[in-house]
Design a protein around this motif. Structure first.
Motif, mmCIF file in Angstrom:
data_model
loop_
_atom_site.group_PDB
_atom_site.id
_atom_site.type_symbol
_atom_site.label_atom_id
_atom_site.label_comp_id
_atom_site.label_asym_id
_atom_site.label_seq_id
_atom_site.Cartn_x
_atom_site.Cartn_y
_atom_site.Cartn_z
ATOM 1 N N LYS A 140 -14.322 26.321 18.446
ATOM 2 C CA LYS A 140 -13.926 25.426 19.437
ATOM 3 C C LYS A 140 -12.581 24.509 19.154
ATOM 4 N N PHE A 141 -11.959 24.851 17.952
ATOM 5 C CA PHE A 141 -10.906 24.077 17.363
ATOM 6 C C PHE A 141 -9.623 24.764 17.838
ATOM 7 N N THR A 142 -8.535 23.975 18.298
ATOM 8 C CA THR A 142 -7.413 24.544 18.641
ATOM 9 C C THR A 142 -6.021 23.641 17.848
ATOM 10 N N ALA A 143 -4.969 24.135 17.884
ATOM 11 C CA ALA A 143 -4.173 23.338 16.946
ATOM 12 C C ALA A 143 -3.980 21.993 17.524
ATOM 13 N N GLU A 144 -3.944 21.839 18.781
ATOM 14 C CA GLU A 144 -3.730 20.703 19.474
ATOM 15 C C GLU A 144 -4.568 19.405 19.328
ATOM 16 N N ILE A 151 0.959 -1.057 0.003
ATOM 17 C CA ILE A 151 -0.039 0.060 0.062
ATOM 18 C C ILE A 151 0.885 1.248 -0.035
ATOM 19 N N ARG A 152 0.617 2.119 -0.909
ATOM 20 C CA ARG A 152 1.631 3.264 -1.227
ATOM 21 C C ARG A 152 0.785 4.472 -0.581
ATOM 22 N N PHE A 153 1.217 5.379 -0.212
ATOM 23 C CA PHE A 153 0.965 6.771 0.270
ATOM 24 C C PHE A 153 0.921 7.833 -0.891
ATOM 25 N N ILE A 154 -0.107 8.347 -1.234
ATOM 26 C CA ILE A 154 -0.103 9.237 -2.270
ATOM 27 C C ILE A 154 -0.305 10.739 -2.006
ATOM 28 N N ASN A 155 -1.079 10.825 -1.203
ATOM 29 C CA ASN A 155 -1.232 12.413 -0.597
ATOM 30 C C ASN A 155 -1.954 12.439 0.391
ATOM 31 N N THR A 156 -1.945 13.729 1.160
ATOM 32 C CA THR A 156 -2.732 13.937 2.390
ATOM 33 C C THR A 156 -3.079 15.456 2.351
ATOM 34 N N GLN A 157 -4.477 15.810 2.751
ATOM 35 C CA GLN A 157 -5.129 17.274 2.568
ATOM 36 C C GLN A 157 -5.816 17.431 3.978
ATOM 37 N N PHE A 158 -5.503 18.736 4.171
ATOM 38 C CA PHE A 158 -6.180 19.053 5.382
ATOM 39 C C PHE A 158 -6.977 20.428 4.971
ATOM 40 N N ALA A 159 -8.310 20.310 5.375
ATOM 41 C CA ALA A 159 -8.938 21.635 5.024
ATOM 42 C C ALA A 159 -9.662 22.281 6.303
ATOM 43 N N LEU A 160 -9.767 23.541 6.203
ATOM 44 C CA LEU A 160 -10.340 24.676 7.106
ATOM 45 C C LEU A 160 -11.527 25.172 6.465
ATOM 46 N N PHE A 161 -12.655 25.110 7.120
ATOM 47 C CA PHE A 161 -13.744 26.058 6.746
ATOM 48 C C PHE A 161 -14.331 26.835 7.599
ATOM 49 N N PHE A 162 -14.458 28.161 6.987
ATOM 50 C CA PHE A 162 -14.636 29.318 7.673
ATOM 51 C C PHE A 162 -16.032 29.681 8.272
ATOM 52 N N GLY A 163 -16.342 30.237 9.495
ATOM 53 C CA GLY A 163 -17.614 30.674 9.865
ATOM 54 C C GLY A 163 -17.870 31.812 9.072
ATOM 55 N N LYS A 164 -17.131 32.602 8.928
ATOM 56 C CA LYS A 164 -17.425 33.899 8.067
ATOM 57 C C LYS A 164 -16.415 33.874 6.932
ATOM 58 N N PRO A 165 -16.879 34.276 5.614
ATOM 59 C CA PRO A 165 -15.834 34.240 4.663
ATOM 60 C C PRO A 165 -15.100 35.368 4.730
ATOM 61 N N ASN A 170 3.133 21.756 9.734
ATOM 62 C CA ASN A 170 2.856 22.737 8.795
ATOM 63 C C ASN A 170 1.272 23.071 9.209
ATOM 64 N N ILE A 171 0.499 21.988 9.651
ATOM 65 C CA ILE A 171 -0.788 22.127 9.664
ATOM 66 C C ILE A 171 -1.037 22.992 10.972
ATOM 67 N N GLU A 172 -0.321 23.074 11.830
ATOM 68 C CA GLU A 172 -0.238 23.943 13.138
ATOM 69 C C GLU A 172 -0.035 25.351 12.533
ATOM 70 N N LYS A 173 0.909 25.553 11.728
ATOM 71 C CA LYS A 173 1.155 27.010 11.402
ATOM 72 C C LYS A 173 -0.209 27.473 10.454
ATOM 73 N N TYR A 174 -0.641 26.521 9.878
ATOM 74 C CA TYR A 174 -1.798 26.748 8.954
ATOM 75 C C TYR A 174 -2.980 26.987 9.628
ATOM 76 N N PHE A 175 -3.156 26.373 10.609
ATOM 77 C CA PHE A 175 -4.270 26.796 11.442
ATOM 78 C C PHE A 175 -4.142 28.013 12.242
ATOM 79 N N ASN A 176 -2.833 28.238 12.974
ATOM 80 C CA ASN A 176 -2.836 29.455 13.741
ATOM 81 C C ASN A 176 -3.158 30.677 12.819
#
Length: 246
Positions: free
Chosen positions: A214-218, A4-18, A101-107
């Motif tokens: 309610k979300f935090t980096a941790e 089984i080979r890894f291809i890619n991973t994606q993380f998405a954030l959705f905004f309450g206000k555009p 990188n996700i932590e930086k992205y979220f912050n």
């Protein structure tokens, strides 16, 4: 068992206000992410209307091909790929960088708007040209009712689970389908036909109001770690190959 080979991973954030003008954050975002994205960003003029709120306005890539991201008015997506066009990496080899990188992205984005939903999606590849093997996951009675010789199959199954802390309810999705991909070893490009397994964990849309702010980096990093524990790739692979094909 098939590899089984890894291809890619994606993380998405959705905004309450555009965010009205995501492009104004290009400079600050580049500083926040450090040397992750070393190529000039692409900004695309998109009309500020409801139908385009999820269309990426700003896109970043890296010269090594490992990182990419795009942010729209209503969401932001970060991608980590498996190959730098020289070799293939496995998920456990890139996981620590991904989480960092996700932590930086979220912050960064959590200071611009409230986050009300997140998603974590990862794709894997199995070198298997016969897509009909996916039918081994289908009920035998269904296959008899359908009739004929199996040619191909694809499958999507979605359940709902709570994360370990039981604070968030997530969609737990598995998609299995035929695909074509390119693998790299020692800088040699090898096209492959096979099976794509997509594992997707995302907080449910019905709870966006409850989860906003309610979300935090941790908490997000823990959801990603919980998702990895629930990939169940070996179990899925056993079900695919431990049956007699029709």
């Amino acid at each position: 068992m098939e590899k089984i080979r890894f291809i890619n991973t994606q993380f998405a954030l959705f905004f309450g206000k555009p965010i009205d003008r995501p492009e104004i954050y290009i400079s600050d975002f580049t500083k926040e992410m450090g040397d992750v994205f070393d190529q000039s960003p692409l900004a695309i003029p998109i009309p500020n209307s409801l139908e385009f709120v999820n269309t990426p306005i700003v896109q970043f890539t890296s010269s090594n091909g490992l990182y990419a991201c795009g942010f729209a008015r209503q969401r932001a997506d970060y991608y980590h790929y498996s190959s730098d066009r020289k070799k293939q990496y496995e998920f456990n080899e890139i996981k620590d960088i991904f989480l960092k990188n996700i932590e930086k992205y979220f912050n960064f984005f959590s200071t611009k708007t409230k986050i009300n939903r997140i998603g974590f999606l990862t794709k894997f590849f199995i070198d298997e040209p016969q897509s009909k093997i996916i039918a081994n996951l289908l009920d035998d009675d269904f296959k008899k009712i359908h009739g004929g010789d199996i040619q191909s199959a694809k499958l999507q199954y979605i359940s709902r689970i709570k994360n370990k802390s039981e604070e968030f309810i997530l969609n737990n999705s598995t998609m299995i389908e035929k695909t074509k991909t390119v693998l790299f070893e020692d800088s040699i490009e090898t096209p492959k036909d096979g099976i794509l397994i997509t594992r997707d964990f995302n907080t449910i849309p019905e709870k966006t109001g409850d989860y906003e702010g309610k979300f935090t980096a941790e908490k997000i990093k823990q959801i990603i770690k919980d998702g990895e524990e629930n990939f169940k790739l070996d179990d899925i692979s056993k079900l695919l190959w431990n049956h007699t094909q029709n």
